[in-house]
Design an enzyme around this catalytic site. Sequence first.
Site, PDB file in Angstrom:
ATOM      1  N   ARG A   1     -22.276  40.241  -0.572  1.00 20.96           N
ATOM      2  CA  ARG A   1     -22.057  39.497   0.676  1.00 20.96           C
ATOM      3  C   ARG A   1     -21.203  38.259   0.399  1.00 20.96           C
ATOM      4  O   ARG A   1     -20.675  37.635   1.300  1.00 20.96           O
ATOM      5  CB  ARG A   1     -23.383  39.020   1.317  1.00 20.96           C
ATOM      6  CG  ARG A   1     -24.387  40.076   1.734  1.00 20.96           C
ATOM      7  CD  ARG A   1     -23.795  41.143   2.575  1.00 20.96           C
ATOM      8  NE  ARG A   1     -23.412  42.278   1.755  1.00 20.96           N
ATOM      9  CZ  ARG A   1     -22.497  43.166   2.117  1.00 20.96           C
ATOM     10  NH1 ARG A   1     -21.872  43.074   3.254  1.00 20.96           N
ATOM     11  NH2 ARG A   1     -22.192  44.174   1.330  1.00 20.96           N
TER      12      ARG A   1
ATOM     13  N   GLN B   1     -24.927  51.182  -1.322  1.00 24.66           N
ATOM     14  CA  GLN B   1     -25.553  50.216  -0.414  1.00 24.66           C
ATOM     15  C   GLN B   1     -26.662  50.830   0.424  1.00 24.66           C
ATOM     16  O   GLN B   1     -27.028  50.290   1.468  1.00 24.66           O
ATOM     17  CB  GLN B   1     -24.507  49.594   0.503  1.00 24.66           C
ATOM     18  CG  GLN B   1     -23.480  48.761  -0.238  1.00 24.66           C
ATOM     19  CD  GLN B   1     -22.574  48.027   0.729  1.00 24.66           C
ATOM     20  OE1 GLN B   1     -22.998  47.125   1.434  1.00 24.66           O
ATOM     21  NE2 GLN B   1     -21.321  48.418   0.776  1.00 24.66           N
TER      22      GLN B   1
ATOM     23  N   ASP C   1     -20.932  53.675  11.476  1.00 25.49           N
ATOM     24  CA  ASP C   1     -20.812  52.719  10.358  1.00 25.49           C
ATOM     25  C   ASP C   1     -22.086  52.827   9.518  1.00 25.49           C
ATOM     26  O   ASP C   1     -23.124  53.263  10.011  1.00 25.49           O
ATOM     27  CB  ASP C   1     -20.669  51.299  10.938  1.00 25.49           C
ATOM     28  CG  ASP C   1     -20.118  50.302   9.904  1.00 25.49           C
ATOM     29  OD1 ASP C   1     -19.801  50.722   8.774  1.00 25.49           O
ATOM     30  OD2 ASP C   1     -19.999  49.106  10.243  1.00 25.49           O
ATOM     31  N   GLU C   2     -22.040  52.407   8.258  1.00 26.15           N
ATOM     32  CA  GLU C   2     -23.214  52.396   7.380  1.00 26.15           C
ATOM     33  C   GLU C   2     -23.905  53.763   7.348  1.00 26.15           C
ATOM     34  O   GLU C   2     -25.127  53.868   7.468  1.00 26.15           O
ATOM     35  CB  GLU C   2     -24.220  51.318   7.849  1.00 26.15           C
ATOM     36  CG  GLU C   2     -23.648  49.925   8.012  1.00 26.15           C
ATOM     37  CD  GLU C   2     -23.611  49.101   6.726  1.00 26.15           C
ATOM     38  OE1 GLU C   2     -24.005  49.626   5.661  1.00 26.15           O
ATOM     39  OE2 GLU C   2     -23.147  47.945   6.787  1.00 26.15           O
TER      40      GLU C   2
ATOM     41  N   LYS D   1     -14.306  49.011   5.446  1.00 24.25           N
ATOM     42  CA  LYS D   1     -14.815  50.181   6.171  1.00 24.25           C
ATOM     43  C   LYS D   1     -15.059  49.867   7.641  1.00 24.25           C
ATOM     44  O   LYS D   1     -14.637  50.599   8.524  1.00 24.25           O
ATOM     45  CB  LYS D   1     -16.136  50.676   5.539  1.00 24.25           C
ATOM     46  CG  LYS D   1     -15.986  51.214   4.134  1.00 24.25           C
ATOM     47  CD  LYS D   1     -17.279  51.780   3.601  1.00 24.25           C
ATOM     48  CE  LYS D   1     -18.375  50.756   3.448  1.00 24.25           C
ATOM     49  NZ  LYS D   1     -18.075  49.652   2.537  1.00 24.25           N
ATOM     50  N   THR D   2     -15.751  48.754   7.876  1.00 21.89           N
ATOM     51  CA  THR D   2     -16.041  48.394   9.264  1.00 21.89           C
ATOM     52  C   THR D   2     -14.744  48.061   9.997  1.00 21.89           C
ATOM     53  O   THR D   2     -14.561  48.437  11.161  1.00 21.89           O
ATOM     54  CB  THR D   2     -17.025  47.203   9.300  1.00 21.89           C
ATOM     55  OG1 THR D   2     -18.169  47.557   8.528  1.00 21.89           O
ATOM     56  CG2 THR D   2     -17.451  46.873  10.704  1.00 21.89           C
TER      57      THR D   2
HETATM   58  P1  ATP Z   1     -19.507  46.368   3.724  1.00 22.22           P
HETATM   59  O1  ATP Z   1     -19.622  47.551   2.816  1.00 22.22           O
HETATM   60  O2  ATP Z   1     -20.106  45.166   3.108  1.00 22.22           O
HETATM   61  O3  ATP Z   1     -19.976  46.655   5.105  1.00 22.22           O
HETATM   62  P2  ATP Z   1     -16.804  46.814   4.591  1.00 22.22           P
HETATM   63  O4  ATP Z   1     -16.246  47.854   3.704  1.00 22.22           O
HETATM   64  O5  ATP Z   1     -17.268  47.238   5.922  1.00 22.22           O
HETATM   65  O6  ATP Z   1     -17.938  46.024   3.807  1.00 22.22           O
HETATM   66  P3  ATP Z   1     -15.252  44.900   6.038  1.00 22.22           P
HETATM   67  O7  ATP Z   1     -16.388  44.071   6.483  1.00 22.22           O
HETATM   68  O8  ATP Z   1     -14.614  45.798   7.010  1.00 22.22           O
HETATM   69  O9  ATP Z   1     -15.691  45.695   4.730  1.00 22.22           O
HETATM   70  O10 ATP Z   1     -14.125  43.995   5.401  1.00 22.22           O
HETATM   71  C1  ATP Z   1     -14.440  42.981   4.482  1.00 22.22           C
HETATM   72  C2  ATP Z   1     -13.542  41.789   4.694  1.00 22.22           C
HETATM   73  O11 ATP Z   1     -12.242  42.076   4.312  1.00 22.22           O
HETATM   74  C3  ATP Z   1     -13.466  41.351   6.133  1.00 22.22           C
HETATM   75  O12 ATP Z   1     -13.410  39.950   6.189  1.00 22.22           O
HETATM   76  C4  ATP Z   1     -12.186  41.963   6.605  1.00 22.22           C
HETATM   77  O13 ATP Z   1     -11.631  41.240   7.673  1.00 22.22           O
HETATM   78  C5  ATP Z   1     -11.325  41.849   5.372  1.00 22.22           C
HETATM   79  N1  ATP Z   1     -10.278  42.882   5.303  1.00 22.22           N
HETATM   80  C6  ATP Z   1     -10.439  44.211   5.403  1.00 22.22           C
HETATM   81  N2  ATP Z   1      -9.261  44.849   5.265  1.00 22.22           N
HETATM   82  C7  ATP Z   1      -8.316  43.895   5.073  1.00 22.22           C
HETATM   83  C8  ATP Z   1      -6.901  43.905   4.874  1.00 22.22           C
HETATM   84  N3  ATP Z   1      -6.229  45.029   4.826  1.00 22.22           N
HETATM   85  N4  ATP Z   1      -6.286  42.720   4.720  1.00 22.22           N
HETATM   86  C9  ATP Z   1      -6.977  41.571   4.743  1.00 22.22           C
HETATM   87  N5  ATP Z   1      -8.295  41.492   4.932  1.00 22.22           N
HETATM   88  C10 ATP Z   1      -8.976  42.643   5.095  1.00 22.22           C
HETATM   89 MG    MG Z   2     -19.155  47.139   6.847  1.00 21.96          MG
END
Ligand code: ATP
Ligand code: MG
Length: 753
Positions: A610, A255, A224-225, A40-41
């Site tokens: 995490r 979350q 975000d969040e 997402k981020t």
């Molecule tokens: P959270 O809900 O915990 O905030 P999130 O959904 O924001 O998580 P991110 O932090 O954006 O998730 O991504 C999680 C991890 O996965 C990061 O290390 C990111 O670089 C990696 N990632 C995301 N998309 C891809 C992708 N398409 N290919 C490889 N790695 C990815």
């Molecule tokens: Mg995130």
Amino acid sequence: MRGTAVSKHPLLDGLNPEQAAASTADLGPTLVLAGPGSGKTNVLTRRIAWLIQEHNLPHHRIMAVTFTNKAAGEMRSRVEKLLGSKLRGLQIGTFHSTCARFLRRDAPILGYRDNWVIYDSDDSQRLIKAIVAELGYAPKENPARRINNRISAAKNEMILPANYQAMSRFDERVARIYAAYQQALQAANAMDFGDLLLNMALLLQRSEERRKDYQDRFLAVLVDEFQDTNTVQYQLVKLLSAPQQFVFVVGDEDQAIYRFRGADYRNLLRFRKDYPQSTVILLEQNYRSTQTILDVAGAIISNNRNRTAKNLHTSRGQGEPIAVHEAYDEQYEADFVLEQVRRLRDSASIAYSDIAVIYRTNAQSRAFEEAFIRARLPYTLLSGFGFYQRREIKDLLAYLRLIYNPDDRVSFERIINTPARAIGKKSLQEFADWITREDLALSDALNLLYYDDFNPLSRTVKRKFREFSQLLSAWRDMAQPGGLGDLFQHIVAQTRYDLHLEKTSQHEDEALDRAQNLSEFYGMLLNADEIGQSLHDFLDERSLYTTADSLEDDDDKVRLSTFHSIKGLEFPAVFITGLEQDNLPHRNAIAEGIEGIEEECRLFYVGITRAEDHLFLSYALQRRPFGGSSINGTSQFLSDLPAHLLDGSPLTLAYLRQARAATAPTQWEPRHPIFERKPKPIAPSANPTIRAQFAAFKAPQKPTLRVGGRATHKQFGDGLVIGIESTGDIASVLFDQSELKKVFAEDLTPLGE
Ligand code: ATP
Ligand code: MG
């Protein structure tokens, strides 16, 4: 651009189709709903780059909101990297820092003078305390912290003092205190954290001209969040993104962990209702964790009601099982963490900074800090009683704030006699009474001290305050960009703050430690001088430092953090500690009932998710918060863990009970100082043969009531004595037919084994 063309675009490099679709969605309202680690981020960051490059939105007309200032910094540098250029005007920050920045210019419209300052919750509580006294309320029945919570909650809901609905006697007092508090803040030319958001929302609502300006300026708003937004934040997003509604939010209802700050994950639903034409995108693939970690997380969260079931899957493989560890007390728990940290580093080559230790309450950090210091392993606190909460730093900040804003009453009262300059309570009262009587601003009063005709103060009081006021104005003249370091030196020298440090420290080490903090602070001022920062920039930055913004973030240090501050981050190895009933779930949450427990469950879920590869869960049989002793059962969440994913025997209640019996110490010294070592009790063992040996453990000939022994109680039957309080009259017993209870020792009859 669609399909293959999209996935080949360099900005979308490596994204899966759903992520690419989210990053490139049309400009209207868009909601990305997805589990942890699904990108997402990442998507939000790519989206910003996409808007700039493909939609030609000027970067300074985009606003993104992140959860911490640090996350904002990271996001900015990632976007800059994607686009290969610096983006100075791109507005990325937390809700608070964003509003503070806007209000720095616009607060005068709301009646503030432009040198207003930000009060943190400690400042707010000091002010509330003073108001409680002024209104003649008993401080005991009106604790400042509780009142402050009520007032913050009202502000989060955009309820002004005039609209505050009193449902109880206490509330009636809160309503009166709230009104007086807002007046006092205005008089001190200060805003608390809640005001930053509320004032910004009020400004946008009340001034059509300013609203239009902001709406014209920001063509796109990204958050975000989003699950952790509260009412005022939701309104801010809505107001700022109108009328074109180019709003892009990402979140995960599972979350949501800021209910206590008024956050409402139903804002995700509200968003869909408020923007019926919105595009909703789901992401399912997790890129962070092993399947084992995801399965454990899924098992924990699946007990919550009212959620969309998600199936998190990863291509990262099954991974290793989750380690569950039982410790005798918090010191052994810390030892276990240390041992594993060393092992991870030595055998798995994991850097310290790739390890996070998570706990429920700040107080828990102490045992870990002590252990890390003793073992000389590097650590840093992501949250807790951080640098800016330290006495000496708060004092110096108060000096700087008062220099900047001479109406800042809380800072004034903090330092008027710190270091001691013989201004006692009586003198201060005389001065305060005069100001209140004449309805003077603090700055005016300080000026009037120079004119005998204009103040009725006694000679000595006048002299003392005048001397202080002279110092203040001299310092004010010095407070220029480039001169903040010098200013600091003058303050310390002229107030003899060094002597004060010595006098108010318990021992030399403490004085030295505090002096080091001051020199660190001095270093920050020198840095500010180097980049030409003004005093107000410096102060704003410090005030907005959130608990999740650690000072030294790039160092190779183990991260110690609460669940609340670890959100959004990821680590190859994660320790979740203190899994005891009443700690996680926390007793306050349990008292709130199902809603409270579900929120705790989400906290646990956030913690688990995490972890990338290694996850450790631990609990202590006994914990001594603040020097007292408390014995808790294991967390109810532990029994929800799927046994086949755990390292060790199945975690059944029977197993836990046996493990407990095995670790009960033969002797218990209740008055042991918190950090002194105790003889190591026998480690718990998952091995049944070893456990059987403990069962053979011999009792003394004549049964006496003792820790580790068994006893029977008239009402609750037989059980194992886990602790006896130092007075000897209360014992904690783990009853066979019930659970852990504190009972009177005289109601127990010791049993022979
Ligand atoms: P959270 O809900 O915990 O905030 P999130 O959904 O924001 O998580 P991110 O932090 O954006 O998730 O991504 C999680 C991890 O996965 C990061 O290390 C990111 O670089 C990696 N990632 C995301 N998309 C891809 C992708 N398409 N290919 C490889 N790695 C990815
Ligand atoms: Mg995130």
